[in-house]
Design a protein around this motif. Structure first.
Motif, mmCIF file in Angstrom:
data_model
loop_
_atom_site.group_PDB
_atom_site.id
_atom_site.type_symbol
_atom_site.label_atom_id
_atom_site.label_comp_id
_atom_site.label_asym_id
_atom_site.label_seq_id
_atom_site.Cartn_x
_atom_site.Cartn_y
_atom_site.Cartn_z
ATOM 1 N N PHE A 121 46.472 63.959 -57.024
ATOM 2 C CA PHE A 121 46.572 64.135 -58.315
ATOM 3 C C PHE A 121 48.136 64.596 -58.387
ATOM 4 C CE2 PHE A 121 42.909 64.149 -61.001
ATOM 5 C CZ PHE A 121 41.762 63.352 -59.426
ATOM 6 N N GLY A 122 49.108 65.486 -57.619
ATOM 7 C CA GLY A 122 50.542 65.328 -57.702
ATOM 8 C C GLY A 122 50.581 67.283 -57.483
ATOM 9 N N TYR A 123 49.789 67.491 -56.855
ATOM 10 C CA TYR A 123 49.539 69.534 -57.317
ATOM 11 C C TYR A 123 50.288 69.111 -55.646
ATOM 12 C CZ TYR A 123 45.502 70.361 -60.116
ATOM 13 O OH TYR A 123 44.404 70.509 -61.135
ATOM 14 N N VAL A 124 51.159 70.693 -55.790
ATOM 15 C CA VAL A 124 52.129 71.156 -54.289
ATOM 16 C C VAL A 124 51.735 71.991 -54.262
ATOM 17 C CG1 VAL A 124 54.297 68.767 -55.288
ATOM 18 C CG2 VAL A 124 53.813 71.083 -56.085
ATOM 19 N N GLU A 125 52.288 72.258 -53.452
ATOM 20 C CA GLU A 125 52.367 73.740 -52.323
ATOM 21 C C GLU A 125 53.401 74.983 -52.598
ATOM 22 O OE1 GLU A 125 51.736 74.142 -48.256
ATOM 23 O OE2 GLU A 125 52.146 76.207 -47.786
ATOM 24 N N ASP A 126 52.850 75.468 -53.171
ATOM 25 C CA ASP A 126 54.142 76.677 -54.516
ATOM 26 C C ASP A 126 54.431 77.702 -53.176
ATOM 27 O OD1 ASP A 126 54.677 75.829 -56.895
ATOM 28 O OD2 ASP A 126 52.940 76.712 -57.103
ATOM 29 N N GLY A 127 53.174 78.399 -52.272
ATOM 30 C CA GLY A 127 53.215 79.381 -51.860
ATOM 31 C C GLY A 127 51.918 79.676 -50.736
ATOM 32 N N ARG A 128 51.746 80.847 -50.746
ATOM 33 C CA ARG A 128 50.429 81.597 -50.385
ATOM 34 C C ARG A 128 50.427 82.845 -50.095
ATOM 35 N NH1 ARG A 128 49.277 78.426 -44.563
ATOM 36 N NH2 ARG A 128 50.234 76.546 -45.131
ATOM 37 N N ARG A 129 49.197 83.256 -49.978
ATOM 38 C CA ARG A 129 48.195 84.215 -50.221
ATOM 39 C C ARG A 129 47.460 84.815 -48.829
ATOM 40 N NH1 ARG A 129 48.269 85.424 -55.539
ATOM 41 N NH2 ARG A 129 47.531 84.381 -57.044
ATOM 42 N N LYS A 130 48.661 85.755 -47.700
ATOM 43 C CA LYS A 130 48.209 85.292 -46.645
ATOM 44 C C LYS A 130 46.883 86.183 -46.510
ATOM 45 C CE LYS A 130 50.807 84.842 -43.171
ATOM 46 N NZ LYS A 130 50.432 83.796 -42.635
ATOM 47 N N GLY A 131 45.835 85.794 -45.788
ATOM 48 C CA GLY A 131 44.354 86.424 -45.937
ATOM 49 C C GLY A 131 44.038 86.951 -46.641
ATOM 50 N N TYR A 132 43.726 85.581 -47.533
ATOM 51 C CA TYR A 132 43.549 86.122 -48.684
ATOM 52 C C TYR A 132 42.081 86.121 -49.097
ATOM 53 C CZ TYR A 132 42.307 84.333 -53.837
ATOM 54 O OH TYR A 132 41.990 85.007 -55.121
#
Ligand SMILES: CC(C)(COP(=O)(O)OP(=O)(O)OC[C@H]1O[C@@H](n2cnc3c(N)ncnc32)[C@H](O)[C@@H]1OP(=O)(O)O)[C@@H](O)C(=O)NCCC(=O)NCCS
Length: 155
Positions: A121-132
Motif C-alpha cells: 500500500f506504500g507504507y514505509v518504515e519511519d522508526g522503531r520502538r525498542k522492546g515495545y
C-alpha cells in the motif's frame, strides 16, 4: 460466496474476539473491543463478512487528519484471499472521505506478512520502538503512508 465489508457492531464481538485470539499473542480484552464499538468516537471499526460469517476485522482511530490502524486480522482459514487488503483499502477510503491525509501503524519486527501487505500500500518504515511488545520484548516498527490519496488513485 459474496464478501461484504460493514461496520463492526456489538453483535460481532464474539467472533471478532475469536479472530483476535487466534491471530495475536497479546489479544485485546473484550472490554477494549466493546469500547471501540460502543464508546470511542475516534474509532472506525469494520468487519469482512463472507456470506454471513465474519472472517476479518479492522479497528482504526481517526485523529485529526490521520488514520491509525490499531488492529487488523483475517481468520487463518481465510488468509491469502485478499481480505486483509480489502479491509485496509476500505478503511483508507472511508478515512479519506472524512478528511484523513496520512496513515500510521505499528507492526512487530517479525511480522513479515503484515509488513508485506503494508508495503504493497506504500507504507514505509519511519522508526522503531525498542522492546515495545510485552510478551517477548520484540521491537515495533513504525510505518506510515504519507499520502492516502496516492494509493487510492493507484488501486
Ligand atoms: C496480515 C494479515 C491481516 C493479512 O491478511 P490476508 O487476508 O491474508 O491478506 P491478503 O490476502 O489481502 O494479502 C495481502 C498481501 O499481504 C502480504 N501477505 C499476506 N500474507 C503473507 C504471508 N504469509 N507471507 C508473505 N506476505 C504475505 C502479501 O503481500 C499479500 O499480497 P499477495 O497475496 O498479492 O502477495 C493476516 O496475515 C493476519 O491476520 N495476520 C495475523 C494478524 C496480524 O499480524 N495483523 C497485523 C498486525 S500489525
Amino acid at each position: 460466496m459474496s464478501m461484504l465489508i460493514r461496520k463492526m457492531t456489538s453483535g460481532d464481538l464474539k467472533r471478532v474476539l475469536e479472530i483476535d485470539k487466534i491471530s495475536f499473542s497479546l489479544p485485546w480484552p473484550e472490554r477494549s473491543f466493546q469500547f471501540e464499538v460502543e464508546n470511542n468516537p475516534a474509532s472506525r471499526s469494520w468487519v469482512a463478512a463472507l456470506d454471513l460469517q465474519v472472517v476479518g476485522m479492522v479497528v482504526a482511530w481517526f485523529i485529526v487528519d490521520e488514520i491509525h490502524i490499531a488492529t487488523i486480522a483475517t481468520h487463518p482459514d481465510f488468509r491469502r484471499q485478499g481480505i486483509g487488503e480489502k479491509l485496509l483499502l476500505h478503511t483508507l477510503k472511508a478515512a479519506k472521505d472524512e478528511g484523513a491525509i496520512t496513515s500510521l501503524l505499528e507492526v512487530r519486527e517479525g511480522n513479515l506478512a503484515a509488513q508485506a501487505m503494508y508495503r504493497k500500500f506504500g507504507y514505509v518504515e519511519d522508526g522503531r520502538r525498542k522492546g515495545y511488545y510485552k510478551d517477548n520484548g520484540e521491537d515495533a516498527i513504525l510505518m506510515s503512508l504519507k499520502n492516502i490519496n496516492d494509493v487510492l488513485e493507484a488501486k
